[in-house]
Design a protein around this motif. Structure first.
Motif, mmCIF file in Angstrom:
data_model
loop_
_atom_site.group_PDB
_atom_site.id
_atom_site.type_symbol
_atom_site.label_atom_id
_atom_site.label_comp_id
_atom_site.label_asym_id
_atom_site.label_seq_id
_atom_site.Cartn_x
_atom_site.Cartn_y
_atom_site.Cartn_z
ATOM 1 N N LYS A 60 0.857 -1.207 0.000
ATOM 2 C CA LYS A 60 0.000 0.000 0.000
ATOM 3 C C LYS A 60 0.887 1.250 0.000
ATOM 4 O O LYS A 60 0.637 2.193 -0.743
ATOM 5 C CB LYS A 60 -0.927 -0.044 1.227
ATOM 6 C CG LYS A 60 -1.799 1.141 1.456
ATOM 7 C CD LYS A 60 -2.650 1.558 0.282
ATOM 8 C CE LYS A 60 -3.819 0.632 0.003
ATOM 9 N NZ LYS A 60 -4.544 1.009 -1.243
ATOM 10 N N LEU A 61 1.923 1.217 0.812
ATOM 11 C CA LEU A 61 2.850 2.352 0.862
ATOM 12 C C LEU A 61 3.498 2.558 -0.508
ATOM 13 O O LEU A 61 3.535 3.686 -1.024
ATOM 14 C CB LEU A 61 3.923 2.083 1.925
ATOM 15 C CG LEU A 61 5.015 3.139 2.087
ATOM 16 C CD1 LEU A 61 4.429 4.460 2.578
ATOM 17 C CD2 LEU A 61 6.093 2.653 3.066
ATOM 18 N N ASP A 62 3.964 1.488 -1.126
ATOM 19 C CA ASP A 62 4.596 1.586 -2.451
ATOM 20 C C ASP A 62 3.633 2.181 -3.476
ATOM 21 O O ASP A 62 4.009 3.001 -4.313
ATOM 22 C CB ASP A 62 5.027 0.200 -2.960
ATOM 23 C CG ASP A 62 6.263 -0.305 -2.237
ATOM 24 O OD1 ASP A 62 6.889 0.484 -1.515
ATOM 25 O OD2 ASP A 62 6.587 -1.496 -2.382
ATOM 26 N N GLU A 63 2.368 1.729 -3.385
ATOM 27 C CA GLU A 63 1.347 2.197 -4.333
ATOM 28 C C GLU A 63 1.170 3.721 -4.197
ATOM 29 O O GLU A 63 1.115 4.446 -5.186
ATOM 30 C CB GLU A 63 0.057 1.454 -3.972
ATOM 31 C CG GLU A 63 -1.129 1.671 -4.864
ATOM 32 C CD GLU A 63 -2.370 1.059 -4.195
ATOM 33 O OE1 GLU A 63 -2.325 -0.122 -3.758
ATOM 34 O OE2 GLU A 63 -3.384 1.785 -4.084
ATOM 35 N N ILE A 64 1.120 4.178 -2.960
ATOM 36 C CA ILE A 64 0.940 5.617 -2.715
ATOM 37 C C ILE A 64 2.184 6.394 -3.156
ATOM 38 O O ILE A 64 2.086 7.443 -3.793
ATOM 39 C CB ILE A 64 0.593 5.877 -1.222
ATOM 40 C CG1 ILE A 64 -0.752 5.227 -0.883
ATOM 41 C CG2 ILE A 64 0.577 7.365 -0.903
ATOM 42 C CD1 ILE A 64 -1.112 5.247 0.592
ATOM 43 N N LEU A 65 3.357 5.859 -2.863
ATOM 44 C CA LEU A 65 4.600 6.531 -3.254
ATOM 45 C C LEU A 65 4.684 6.642 -4.774
ATOM 46 O O LEU A 65 5.092 7.667 -5.321
ATOM 47 C CB LEU A 65 5.823 5.752 -2.746
ATOM 48 C CG LEU A 65 6.063 5.746 -1.240
ATOM 49 C CD1 LEU A 65 7.209 4.810 -0.896
ATOM 50 C CD2 LEU A 65 6.360 7.150 -0.721
ATOM 51 N N HIS A 66 4.281 5.560 -5.431
ATOM 52 C CA HIS A 66 4.339 5.519 -6.888
ATOM 53 C C HIS A 66 3.502 6.636 -7.518
ATOM 54 O O HIS A 66 3.920 7.266 -8.486
ATOM 55 C CB HIS A 66 3.850 4.144 -7.366
ATOM 56 C CG HIS A 66 3.986 3.953 -8.832
ATOM 57 N ND1 HIS A 66 5.211 3.779 -9.445
ATOM 58 C CD2 HIS A 66 3.073 3.942 -9.821
ATOM 59 C CE1 HIS A 66 5.028 3.660 -10.738
ATOM 60 N NE2 HIS A 66 3.744 3.757 -11.005
ATOM 61 N N LYS A 67 2.332 6.897 -6.893
ATOM 62 C CA LYS A 67 1.448 7.949 -7.414
ATOM 63 C C LYS A 67 2.116 9.308 -7.404
ATOM 64 O O LYS A 67 1.700 10.220 -8.107
ATOM 65 C CB LYS A 67 0.188 8.053 -6.532
ATOM 66 C CG LYS A 67 -0.817 6.986 -6.750
ATOM 67 C CD LYS A 67 -2.143 7.500 -6.218
ATOM 68 C CE LYS A 67 -2.953 6.386 -5.615
ATOM 69 N NZ LYS A 67 -4.128 6.887 -4.909
#
Ligand code: URA
Length: 188
Positions: A60-67
């Protein structure tokens, strides 16, 4: 030099009751990083891979960072307690106290522009407060010249979807990223 060697002095003094090779997960990232993320304690996936935030909360953290065009590699990621608590229970006070000197050393070495504490445990410990994350999140506090921004733990965003936009907004502000993924003019 690996993490254990780097902090050999701490590990040689840590009470054996607080250490277990089989449940230990070191921090990851460059000591030159501008941002330091502090979680709570590793879970089973983290122990398996030997890296913080690689399980569901980490994804989830990676997904948000990616955005926001931010990569994990740009961050130093650590945990308050570096041993997975049995049965995924919360870390206990004495465990947090035992591991605190290591976190303080990491902060000293990395000397990041901003520390981002994820969730109640890390936020309360580093800000020395009993206040909850809902009232603290997104604000920048200064402790001994070090800036700290508490925000929600990504696991909390998994359980309560309403937290995700707040976590995302806090991180966007922390990293100075606009919705477009570009850096703000002030950062140029
Ligand atoms: N939750 C944490 O607080 N830290 C991790 O490393 C993984 C999940």
């Amino acid at each position: 030099m690996n993490f254990r060697e780097r902090y050999q002095e701490f590990f040689s003094q840590l009470d054996s009751e607080h250490f277990d090779e089989e449940r230990f997960v070191p921090a990851v990232g460059s000591e030159d990083a501008d941002y330091m993320l502090v979680g709570e304690a590793p879970g089973a996936n983290e122990v398996e891979e030997g890296e913080p935030f690689v399980g569901r909360a980490g994804k989830k953290l990676d997904e948000i960072l990616h955005k926001m065009d931010m990569e994990r590699e740009e961050l130093y990621i650590t945990n308050l307690v570096k041993i997975r608590p049995p049965d995924n229970r919360d870390p206990k006070k004495n465990e947090i106290s035992a591991w605190n000197p290591l976190l303080e050393k990491e902060i000293e070495n990395v000397d990041p522009e901003l520390i981002i504490t994820l969730g109640n445990f890390a936020s309360r410990e580093l800000l020395d407060t009993k206040k909850g994350i809902t009232s603290l999140h997104g604000r920048i506090f200064t402790r001994e010249g070090q800036k700290i921004m508490p925000t929600f733990h990504p696991a909390a965003a998994l359980y309560d979807r309403s937290k995700e936009p707040m976590l995302e907004e806090d991180l966007r502000n922390a990293f100075g990223r606009e919705e477009t993924g570009q850096q703000t003019l002030g950062d140029l």
